[in-house]
Each structure stands twice: as C-alpha cells, then as structure tokens.
Write a protein that holds these residues in place. Structure first.
Motif, PDB file in Angstrom:
ATOM      1  N   VAL A 175    -165.624  64.523 -31.041  1.00  0.00           N
ATOM      2  CA  VAL A 175    -164.585  64.756 -32.052  1.00  0.00           C
ATOM      3  C   VAL A 175    -163.207  64.499 -31.447  1.00  0.00           C
ATOM      4  CG1 VAL A 175    -163.538  66.477 -33.565  1.00  0.00           C
ATOM      5  CG2 VAL A 175    -166.006  66.395 -33.315  1.00  0.00           C
ATOM      6  N   GLU A 176    -163.008  64.927 -30.210  1.00  0.00           N
ATOM      7  CA  GLU A 176    -161.718  64.697 -29.545  1.00  0.00           C
ATOM      8  C   GLU A 176    -161.429  63.197 -29.444  1.00  0.00           C
ATOM      9  OE1 GLU A 176    -162.104  66.772 -25.840  1.00  0.00           O
ATOM     10  OE2 GLU A 176    -162.131  68.748 -26.830  1.00  0.00           O
ATOM     11  N   LYS A 177    -162.479  62.412 -29.159  1.00  0.00           N
ATOM     12  CA  LYS A 177    -162.339  60.952 -29.083  1.00  0.00           C
ATOM     13  C   LYS A 177    -161.910  60.379 -30.437  1.00  0.00           C
ATOM     14  CE  LYS A 177    -163.481  56.821 -27.160  1.00  0.00           C
ATOM     15  NZ  LYS A 177    -162.800  56.263 -25.984  1.00  0.00           N
ATOM     16  N   LEU A 178    -162.535  60.863 -31.510  1.00  0.00           N
ATOM     17  CA  LEU A 178    -162.177  60.396 -32.853  1.00  0.00           C
ATOM     18  C   LEU A 178    -160.728  60.717 -33.187  1.00  0.00           C
ATOM     19  CD1 LEU A 178    -165.251  61.368 -35.071  1.00  0.00           C
ATOM     20  CD2 LEU A 178    -164.377  59.071 -34.717  1.00  0.00           C
ATOM     21  N   ASN A 179    -160.311  61.922 -32.821  1.00  0.00           N
ATOM     22  CA  ASN A 179    -158.971  62.370 -33.201  1.00  0.00           C
ATOM     23  C   ASN A 179    -157.863  61.748 -32.355  1.00  0.00           C
ATOM     24  OD1 ASN A 179    -159.896  63.902 -35.346  1.00  0.00           O
ATOM     25  ND2 ASN A 179    -160.245  65.718 -34.078  1.00  0.00           N
ATOM     26  N   GLN A 180    -158.255  60.914 -31.383  1.00  0.00           N
ATOM     27  CA  GLN A 180    -157.256  60.137 -30.645  1.00  0.00           C
ATOM     28  C   GLN A 180    -156.790  58.922 -31.449  1.00  0.00           C
ATOM     29  OE1 GLN A 180    -159.057  59.200 -26.863  1.00  0.00           O
ATOM     30  NE2 GLN A 180    -159.037  61.333 -26.188  1.00  0.00           N
ATOM     31  N   VAL A 181    -157.577  58.577 -32.492  1.00  0.00           N
ATOM     32  CA  VAL A 181    -157.171  57.493 -33.393  1.00  0.00           C
ATOM     33  C   VAL A 181    -156.049  58.025 -34.287  1.00  0.00           C
ATOM     34  CG1 VAL A 181    -157.892  55.938 -35.258  1.00  0.00           C
ATOM     35  CG2 VAL A 181    -159.478  56.485 -33.384  1.00  0.00           C
ATOM     36  N   LYS A 182    -154.904  57.379 -34.225  1.00  0.00           N
ATOM     37  CA  LYS A 182    -153.745  57.842 -34.983  1.00  0.00           C
ATOM     38  C   LYS A 182    -154.039  57.736 -36.478  1.00  0.00           C
ATOM     39  CE  LYS A 182    -148.739  57.491 -34.959  1.00  0.00           C
ATOM     40  NZ  LYS A 182    -147.567  56.754 -34.473  1.00  0.00           N
ATOM     41  N   GLY A 183    -153.820  58.822 -37.198  1.00  0.00           N
ATOM     42  CA  GLY A 183    -154.060  58.832 -38.640  1.00  0.00           C
ATOM     43  C   GLY A 183    -155.441  59.333 -39.020  1.00  0.00           C
ATOM     44  N   LEU A 184    -156.309  59.584 -38.043  1.00  0.00           N
ATOM     45  CA  LEU A 184    -157.657  60.077 -38.325  1.00  0.00           C
ATOM     46  C   LEU A 184    -157.793  61.513 -37.835  1.00  0.00           C
ATOM     47  CD1 LEU A 184    -160.602  59.620 -39.264  1.00  0.00           C
ATOM     48  CD2 LEU A 184    -161.102  58.710 -36.984  1.00  0.00           C
ATOM     49  N   GLU A 185    -158.246  62.374 -38.724  1.00  0.00           N
ATOM     50  CA  GLU A 185    -158.522  63.763 -38.352  1.00  0.00           C
ATOM     51  C   GLU A 185    -159.939  64.116 -38.790  1.00  0.00           C
ATOM     52  OE1 GLU A 185    -157.087  68.354 -39.270  1.00  0.00           O
ATOM     53  OE2 GLU A 185    -155.765  66.695 -39.868  1.00  0.00           O
ATOM     54  N   VAL A 186    -160.781  64.447 -37.817  1.00  0.00           N
ATOM     55  CA  VAL A 186    -162.156  64.867 -38.101  1.00  0.00           C
ATOM     56  C   VAL A 186    -162.355  66.266 -37.534  1.00  0.00           C
ATOM     57  CG1 VAL A 186    -164.614  64.408 -37.726  1.00  0.00           C
ATOM     58  CG2 VAL A 186    -163.033  62.499 -38.055  1.00  0.00           C
ATOM     59  N   ASN A 187    -162.751  67.185 -38.387  1.00  0.00           N
ATOM     60  CA  ASN A 187    -163.014  68.558 -37.953  1.00  0.00           C
ATOM     61  C   ASN A 187    -164.512  68.812 -37.930  1.00  0.00           C
ATOM     62  OD1 ASN A 187    -160.256  69.452 -37.717  1.00  0.00           O
ATOM     63  ND2 ASN A 187    -160.150  69.319 -39.946  1.00  0.00           N
ATOM     64  N   LEU A 188    -165.007  69.315 -36.812  1.00  0.00           N
ATOM     65  CA  LEU A 188    -166.428  69.632 -36.675  1.00  0.00           C
ATOM     66  C   LEU A 188    -166.717  70.960 -37.380  1.00  0.00           C
ATOM     67  CD1 LEU A 188    -168.865  68.316 -35.161  1.00  0.00           C
ATOM     68  CD2 LEU A 188    -168.488  70.004 -33.359  1.00  0.00           C
ATOM     69  N   ALA A 189    -167.781  70.965 -38.197  1.00  0.00           N
ATOM     70  CA  ALA A 189    -168.215  72.189 -38.869  1.00  0.00           C
ATOM     71  C   ALA A 189    -169.622  72.525 -38.393  1.00  0.00           C
ATOM     72  CB  ALA A 189    -168.181  72.012 -40.383  1.00  0.00           C
ATOM     73  N   PRO A 190    -169.737  73.274 -37.275  1.00  0.00           N
ATOM     74  CA  PRO A 190    -171.070  73.636 -36.758  1.00  0.00           C
ATOM     75  C   PRO A 190    -171.605  74.849 -37.522  1.00  0.00           C
ATOM     76  CG  PRO A 190    -169.336  74.348 -35.239  1.00  0.00           C
ATOM     77  CD  PRO A 190    -168.653  73.774 -36.436  1.00  0.00           C
TER      78      PRO A 190
END
Length: 445
Positions: free
Chosen positions: A348-363
């Motif tokens: 998730v941290e890797k994904l959120n390094q993309v500017k403009g992309l926010e992904v929140n993990l819901a475990p």
C-alpha cells in the motif's frame, strides 16, 4: 459407474478459430460418444481425442443427433470447453472429518457449497485433495492404467488409529499401504496434513512427516511433497467435535517443530520436502520465510508461499506499470483478510507513492465465520457490510475475486456484489490477480 448413468458432455464454450468452431459446434451441444465410447469425464475426453480420426455422436441444442467424422493431427485440440469436468457425477466423500469446511457452514445456502468432493479425477485435473478412502478396485486400476499422477492426498496422520479417529472411517487406516501402492507403480502424490491440536500434533505430526519422507526416495518419489496446514474452525461447527483452535503459542510450537525437520530433510534430500502454510506465520505473528525457501512452490495450492509469490509478482508488475503520478486523483479502499495486514502494508505504501493515488487497506476479520484471524478468501458480504459501514471508502472498493464464487459475483454467504455495494452505497470493483488490481488503481474512470 454404468454407461447408462453417463450424461452427454454438454459444451459451454467453443474456442474461436478452433477445429470445433470450423465444424459448427455451438454452446449447448452435447457429445454422446467418441469412436463409440461414452466419455465419463474430461480425462476420457482428452484421451479419446488423442487420435487422428474421430467419429463423434453429438446432440445439438434442438435435440437432434448428428454423427460427425473429424480428421486431425494426433495432438490437435478440438477447442471445446464443458459445463463440468465430470460427465457421470461427482464422487462424494464418505468420511466425517470434524474439521471439514463443508460441515462447518450454516444450512440454507446454495447446494454447491455442501458437495463433499473426494474425487480422484478432480484431484488429477485441478489439484483438489482426496482421502483415497472411497476408491473401488476399478478406479484404482484406472489410476494405474491411465497414469493419473500426481494426485493430491489429505493424509493428516499416518498412524492408523489417529487417521481413523480424524476421518471417522475404518478404511482410513490403510494409508501406508496405499503409499506403497503408488511407489510400486512409480506414481506420485502431494500430501497435506491439517493439524488439529491435541489430536495429530506433537509426536503424531513428527511421525507423519517422517513416514511421508520415507516415500520421498528414488527417481520418482511416491510422495513428492507435504504441506502442514492449521485447522480452520468456524462458529457453525458441531459443539461435540473435540477440536481446539490454533493459538499463537501452538503456531509458534509447530513452526519450530517443522523447521527442525526441514533441516533434516535438506541434509537428506536437498529439499525442505515439508512446508508450512503461510497461515502458521500469520497466526504466530512471525515474518514469512524468504522466497528461496519455497523452491518451485510445489504446495502453492495449499497456501504455501502464496503471499510471497503475490508480493513478488506485485513488485515486478508495479515497477513496470505504476506511473509517477495520475492525471486525475483517485481514492480507493482495498479489502483483505486481517491475516495479511502486516505483509501487505508495504504494498500500500508503494501505491501511495504515486502522486494523486490514495489506497487505504481495510483488513477485516470474519464475524460471519467467527474467526479472529481471517484469510482474504473467507471474507463474506456480511463481513464487508459490518466492517465498512459508515466509513470513508473513497470512489470504490477494490475486491480480490478470491472472495467470490468462480463463475458469478456472489460471496460465500450468498450475498451478491451488487447487494453489498447497494448497502454500502459505493461501487465495488472485483479484481483478479496483481496486474488487474494495479491497472484498476491507475486507470479506473
């Protein structure tokens, strides 16, 4: 199984530009016989089609019978797919294992959830596990004659009294003789051991793995590999089942025990031979072994190395396709079982390094099954509704398709994706595999 009980093999897909498409086969047609023999299953069909001249009896959608002759190369595929791999019906289980997932479900769901598969043909074709307790002499002969190898066998224990206790079947005690049968015929199995604390753990688990390893010899070892899996329990299981959930302490104990045996096997065979399912490390709150530990992933279907493999594929694909930034900002919620929360945080941290992309993990944990620690594939629609209601979820939920029935958008509790999306008031995007997941993150409109 008599010929009269073999149903015609109903076609559900004709591959474009295939031999069957050129001849004019259509979905809904059904094959009655090939060269005068009625195929019992996909194995027979494949065997019968490995010929240069085929005389096929077909019933079309309108019920009219046709006789078709086909000339082809020996190894040419006709290009047909069928509604089911078994044309004469499923061989069902005759055991009463208390840890069987089928027995731990609530009543009233779709019929397919209660089918207890113990069919050697599905084991050969798709890697599903069987117990070898219900095979007739004719079926043993077919396994030998058609070289149906490898098969995947639920062993659980090699001591006759322990295995009989677990399977509730007196025929279960013949397992060592059955290994001998495979060895003499140079046929192979992959074994699994579901560990039930206080029944087949400790000294029993050690004996089982050493017995299995005694058949891991020669050019074609009868037992190719073994997987050790923790018992999974739900709140619907019978109260008198004598089963105990796997605790963090028990998981730590089993990991230590199996790792010592793996050292011995590496010295003897140059291989771990027996592997621990990923769930042991998740329950024990320990780090997963490195990728090199899993060799060629012989037990991936048992969840041995599946997280490691997913992370490896994720990192390689992310490196290729993730952009530095998105043209339009997007926000998603990625739903997973809480078992993988720690392992997936870096993704998730890797994904959120993309500017403009926010992904929140819901475990999420599964209240539906009553499990504190839950793998992603067991989450239900009800779990999503309870776990995500009134939360800020962004534009859509990213849903691993492993939660859904293979041919329709339905969870294990029979709720549909549409129903859950409606209750949560948000779009749900089922994603299958790493590439589809990442592409959806960056290109969803």
């Amino acid at each position: 199984m008599s010929e009269t009980s073999i149903r015609p093999a109903r076609i559900n897909k004709v591959i474009p530009n295939s031999i069957a498409a050129e001849i004019g086969f259509e979905p809904g047609d059904a094959i009655v016989s090939i060269n005068g023999t009625k195929p019992r299953d996909l194995i027979d069909y494949q065997f019968l089609c490995a010929d240069e001249i085929l005389e096929i009896e077909v019933i079309d959608v309108a019920g009219k019978t046709h006789h078709i002759e086909i000339e082809k190369d020996y190894d040419d595929d006709l290009g047909l797919e069928f509604e089911t791999a078994l044309f004469d019906g499923l061989i069902q289980c005759n055991n009463r294992c208390p840890f069987c997932f089928i027995e731990q479900q609530p009543p009233g769901k779709r019929d397919s959830l209660y089918l207890k598969d113990d069919d050697y043909r599905l084991s050969f074709l798709y890697g599903s596990y069987l117990t070898l307790t219900n095979l007739t002499q004719k079926e043993w002969q077919r396994i030998e004659q058609m070289r149906l190898s490898p098969l995947y066998v639920s062993v659980h224990a090699t001591e006759p009294e322990v295995r009989i206790r677990l399977l509730k079947n007196p025929r279960a005690g013949q397992i060592m003789e059955q290994f001998q049968w495979f060895q003499e015929r140079r046929l192979q199995i992959h074994a699994q051991v579901v560990v039930c604390p206080s029944i087949n753990d400790g000294i029993h688990l050690e004996k089982t793995l050493l017995d299995l390893a005694s058949f891991h010899r020669g050019e074609i070892p009868a037992v190719a590999s073994a997987a050790v899996v923790p018992v999974g329990l739900t709140r619907f299981r019978p109260t008198e089942d004598e089963l105990i959930p796997v605790s963090q302490e028990k998981a730590t104990e089993v990991i230590s025990q199996v790792e010592k045996l793996q050292e011995k096997f590496r010295q003897e065979f140059g291989s771990n031979f027996a592997w621990l399912a990923d769930e042991w490390f998740l329950i024990a709150r320990q780090e997963l072994p490195p990728e090199s530990h899993y060799e060629d992933y012989p037990q991936i279907g048992n969840g041995v190395g599946s997280i490691c493999q997913f992370i490896k594929q994720y990192q390689a694909t992310a490196k290729k396709i993730l952009p530095a930034q998105l043209k339009k900002p997007r926000k998603f919620t990625w739903v997973v079982g809480n078992a993988v929360e720690i392992a997936f945080k870096p993704l998730v941290e890797k994904l959120n390094q993309v500017k403009g992309l926010e992904v929140n993990l819901a475990p999420l944990r599964s209240n539906y099954w009553g499990q504190e620690i839950t793998v992603t594939g067991l989450l239900t629609g009800q779990d999503l509704i309870e776990g995500l209601r009134e939360k800020e979820l962004g534009e859509a939920i990213l849903l691993p398709s492993v939660m859904l029935k293979y041919d329709e958008y339905k969870f294990l509790d029979d709720l549909t994706v549409e129903e859950v999306a409606s209750q949560l008031g948000i779009k749900i995007l089922p994603v299958n595999g790493v590439e589809e997941f990442l592409k959806t993150c960056i290109s969803y409109e």
